[in-house]
Structures are given as structure tokens and as C-alpha cells.
Design an enzyme around this catalytic site. Structure first.
Site, PDB file in Angstrom:
ATOM      1  N   SER A  85      25.778  43.077  29.656  1.00 51.19           N
ATOM      2  CA  SER A  85      24.817  42.089  29.140  1.00 51.19           C
ATOM      3  C   SER A  85      23.582  42.004  30.037  1.00 51.19           C
ATOM      4  CB  SER A  85      25.464  40.713  28.983  1.00 51.19           C
ATOM      5  OG  SER A  85      25.713  40.130  30.235  1.00 51.19           O
ATOM      6  N   ARG A 139      37.811  59.575  47.081  1.00 57.08           N
ATOM      7  CA  ARG A 139      36.621  58.726  47.071  1.00 57.08           C
ATOM      8  C   ARG A 139      35.386  59.549  47.455  1.00 57.08           C
ATOM      9  NH1 ARG A 139      35.028  53.361  47.599  1.00 57.08           N
ATOM     10  NH2 ARG A 139      37.102  52.626  47.124  1.00 57.08           N
ATOM     11  N   ARG A 193      32.260  49.470  41.721  1.00 57.42           N
ATOM     12  CA  ARG A 193      32.752  50.364  42.775  1.00 57.42           C
ATOM     13  C   ARG A 193      31.966  50.099  44.045  1.00 57.42           C
ATOM     14  NH1 ARG A 193      37.496  52.125  41.688  1.00 57.42           N
ATOM     15  NH2 ARG A 193      37.327  53.846  43.151  1.00 57.42           N
ATOM     16  N   ILE A 194      32.641  50.217  45.170  1.00 55.30           N
ATOM     17  CA  ILE A 194      31.948  50.072  46.454  1.00 55.30           C
ATOM     18  C   ILE A 194      31.278  51.402  46.768  1.00 55.30           C
ATOM     19  CG2 ILE A 194      32.267  49.678  48.920  1.00 55.30           C
ATOM     20  CD1 ILE A 194      34.573  47.796  48.171  1.00 55.30           C
ATOM     21  N   LEU A 195      29.986  51.353  47.044  1.00 56.55           N
ATOM     22  CA  LEU A 195      29.236  52.579  47.352  1.00 56.55           C
ATOM     23  C   LEU A 195      29.352  52.865  48.838  1.00 56.55           C
ATOM     24  CD1 LEU A 195      26.033  51.742  45.279  1.00 56.55           C
ATOM     25  CD2 LEU A 195      27.845  53.355  44.673  1.00 56.55           C
ATOM     26  N   HIS A 244      25.291  39.256  42.061  1.00 57.73           N
ATOM     27  CA  HIS A 244      26.651  38.859  42.416  1.00 57.73           C
ATOM     28  C   HIS A 244      26.910  37.449  41.884  1.00 57.73           C
ATOM     29  CE1 HIS A 244      30.363  38.914  44.686  1.00 57.73           C
ATOM     30  NE2 HIS A 244      30.086  37.684  45.070  1.00 57.73           N
ATOM     31  N   GLU A 287      22.375  34.648  34.781  1.00 57.98           N
ATOM     32  CA  GLU A 287      22.126  35.915  35.476  1.00 57.98           C
ATOM     33  C   GLU A 287      20.913  36.668  34.931  1.00 57.98           C
ATOM     34  OE1 GLU A 287      25.583  38.366  35.863  1.00 57.98           O
ATOM     35  OE2 GLU A 287      26.766  36.768  36.753  1.00 57.98           O
TER      36      GLU A 287
HETATM   37  C1  GRF Z   1      28.209  39.822  36.143  1.00 57.80           C
HETATM   38  O1  GRF Z   1      28.862  38.598  36.248  1.00 57.80           O
HETATM   39  C2  GRF Z   1      27.711  40.278  37.489  1.00 57.80           C
HETATM   40  O2  GRF Z   1      27.286  39.240  38.303  1.00 57.80           O
HETATM   41  C3  GRF Z   1      28.937  40.927  38.063  1.00 57.80           C
HETATM   42  O3  GRF Z   1      29.522  41.594  36.967  1.00 57.80           O
HETATM   43  C4  GRF Z   1      29.163  40.935  35.755  1.00 57.80           C
HETATM   44  C5  GRF Z   1      28.531  41.937  34.849  1.00 57.80           C
HETATM   45  O4  GRF Z   1      28.260  41.424  33.574  1.00 57.80           O
HETATM   46  N1  GRF Z   1      28.608  41.737  39.200  1.00 57.80           N
HETATM   47  P1  GRF Z   1      27.556  42.312  32.470  1.00 57.80           P
HETATM   48  O5  GRF Z   1      28.346  43.618  32.376  1.00 57.80           O
HETATM   49  O6  GRF Z   1      26.145  42.552  32.865  1.00 57.80           O
HETATM   50  O7  GRF Z   1      27.659  41.520  31.190  1.00 57.80           O
END
Ligand code: GRF
Length: 211
Positions: free
Chosen positions: A14, A66, A92-94, A110, A175
């Protein structure tokens, strides 16, 4: 010139969709040159295809280690000549080398008010702590997980009857505008990373801007 974005996802996408829409309506002075997902079934890939954006899968499960995944991801990242890498629900952790080579050119969103709750299960952790406020943060990515310089934050109240899901939904609703605002700053040359700090209009951000 429009800022060239490369968006990394793992799921629903999203945030990716909001960025696609903002680029299309010219609210953002940017264009998405590619989308990379580590999950082949991520719905965000479909969103990219619908918008005619090149979408590539680098499936972490297809690699024996990894290190091999990291190398393949690096190669794919380099194929796109992006100005800014945008992590939008990329799970994934880069590795530090990769992150360091994109220093100041990689953002993450985040779902918590960092520095509170880096890592996973942020909504449940906010509930367990009895927080009255929760939210989301955009930051520059460094090798320190969810610990890079903070840029912008949006907040919402925590209600007495919230579950982790209702709280997640409320944060999710914040977000898109937050990410768009920060990407816009970057695309217009207002935001940069220097000496380990985020600077907006050349002023070091001692605290994230509240949006
Ligand atoms: C969001 O809550 C973002 O903060 C987290 O993962 C989710 C991703 O949502 N890191 P979307 O796939 O963009 O809908």
C-alpha cells in the site's frame, strides 16, 4: 529532472501504491524506475505491473545462503540507475556492505515511534507497554537495524480497546502521507545525509519532524 526511485517490498504494497499514485499525479517530482520483491507472491508486484513499472523478484528462499541472496540483490539493485532506494515493507535485513554503499540514498518506513520498538511486533509491544501514543517513522537506513537518523514521524492515539490489528490499521493510515512528504523533500534536494545526520534545508535534524 525527476528523482528516480527504486522501491523494495515484501507484501501488500500500500505504501508502494501511494508512491505510484503521487508520482502519476505529479504530487511527487519523482518516478519509480523499478520494484524489487523478495517474495514472489507479494501483491505489490501486481501493483507495479498494473502501473507498467519493471518488477523483479529476488526470492530469498531460492538461495542457499544469506550471502548469495545479498549478492543477487545487490546485482539487481545496481541494474536500476536509481537516485533513491525506498524500503516499503521490505522484510529482510540488508547486509552492512550493501547498506553502506547506499548511505544517504536509502530510506525506510517503520511502524513505531523510533527509537521505541525497532524490529518486529511493534503494535503489540506498544500495547503491552501501555503507551498512550503510537505511530510511524521514516529514517535513513544505516547498518544499525531501524537505527539510522530519524527524519519524520506521524503519531496517533492508542485507544483503550485497541488490538494489535486495530492499532496497525490506524498507523498504516498515517504512513502514506508521511512517506510521500519525506520522499518529496529528498526529490527536491531539501533532505540529505551528511556526517551521520539527516539535514533538512541544511539544518541537522536533532529530532524527527512531526508530520
Ligand atoms: C508497513 O506497516 C511498514 O511500516 C512496514 O511494513 C508495512 C508495509 O505495508 N515496514 P505495505 O506493504 O506498504 O501496505
Amino acid at each position: 529532472m525527476r528523482c528516480k526511485l527504486l522501491v523494495l517490498i515484501s507484501g501488500y504494497g500500500s505504501n508502494l501504491q501511494a508512491i505510484i499514485d503521487a508520482c502519476a499525479s505529479r504530487q511527487l517530482n519523482a518516478e519509480i524506475v523499478g520494484v524489487i520483491s523478495n517474495v514472489p507472491t507479494a501483491f505489490g508486484l501486481e501493483r507495479a505491473r498494473r502501473a507498467n513499472i519493471p518488477a523483479v523478484v529476488v526470492d530469498h528462499k531460492a538461495f542457499a545462503s544469506r550471502g548469495e541472496f545479498d549478492a543477487a540483490l545487490r546485482q539487481t539493485l545496481q541494474q536500476f540507475d536509481a537516485d533513491l532506494v525506498v524500503l516499503a515493507g521490505f522484510m529482510r535485513i540488508l547486509n552492512a556492505d550493501l547498506v553502506n554503499s547506499y548511505a544517504g540514498r536509502m530510506l525506510n518506513i517503520h511502524p513505531s515511534l523510533l527509537p521505541r520498538y525497532p524490529g518486529l511486533n511493534t503494535h503489540q509491544r506498544a500495547l503491552d507497554a501501555g503507551d498512550s501514543e503510537h505511530g510511524c517513522t521514516v529514517h535513513f537506513v544505516t547498518a544499525n537495524l531501524d537505527g539510522g537518523p530519524l527524519i519524520g514521524q506521524s503519531r496517533c492515539p492508542v485507544h483503550a480497546d485497541d488490538s494489535a490489528q486495530t492499532l496497525a490499521d490506524r498507523v498504516h493510515g498515517l504512513e502514506h502521507l508521511l512517506y510521500q512528504t519525506v520522499i518529496d523533500w529528498y526529490a527536491n534536494g531539501r533532505l540529505r545525509f551528511a556526517d551521520g545526520q539527516a539535514r533538512l534545508d541544511e539544518t541537522p535534524l536533532e529530532a524527527p519532524v512531526q508530520i
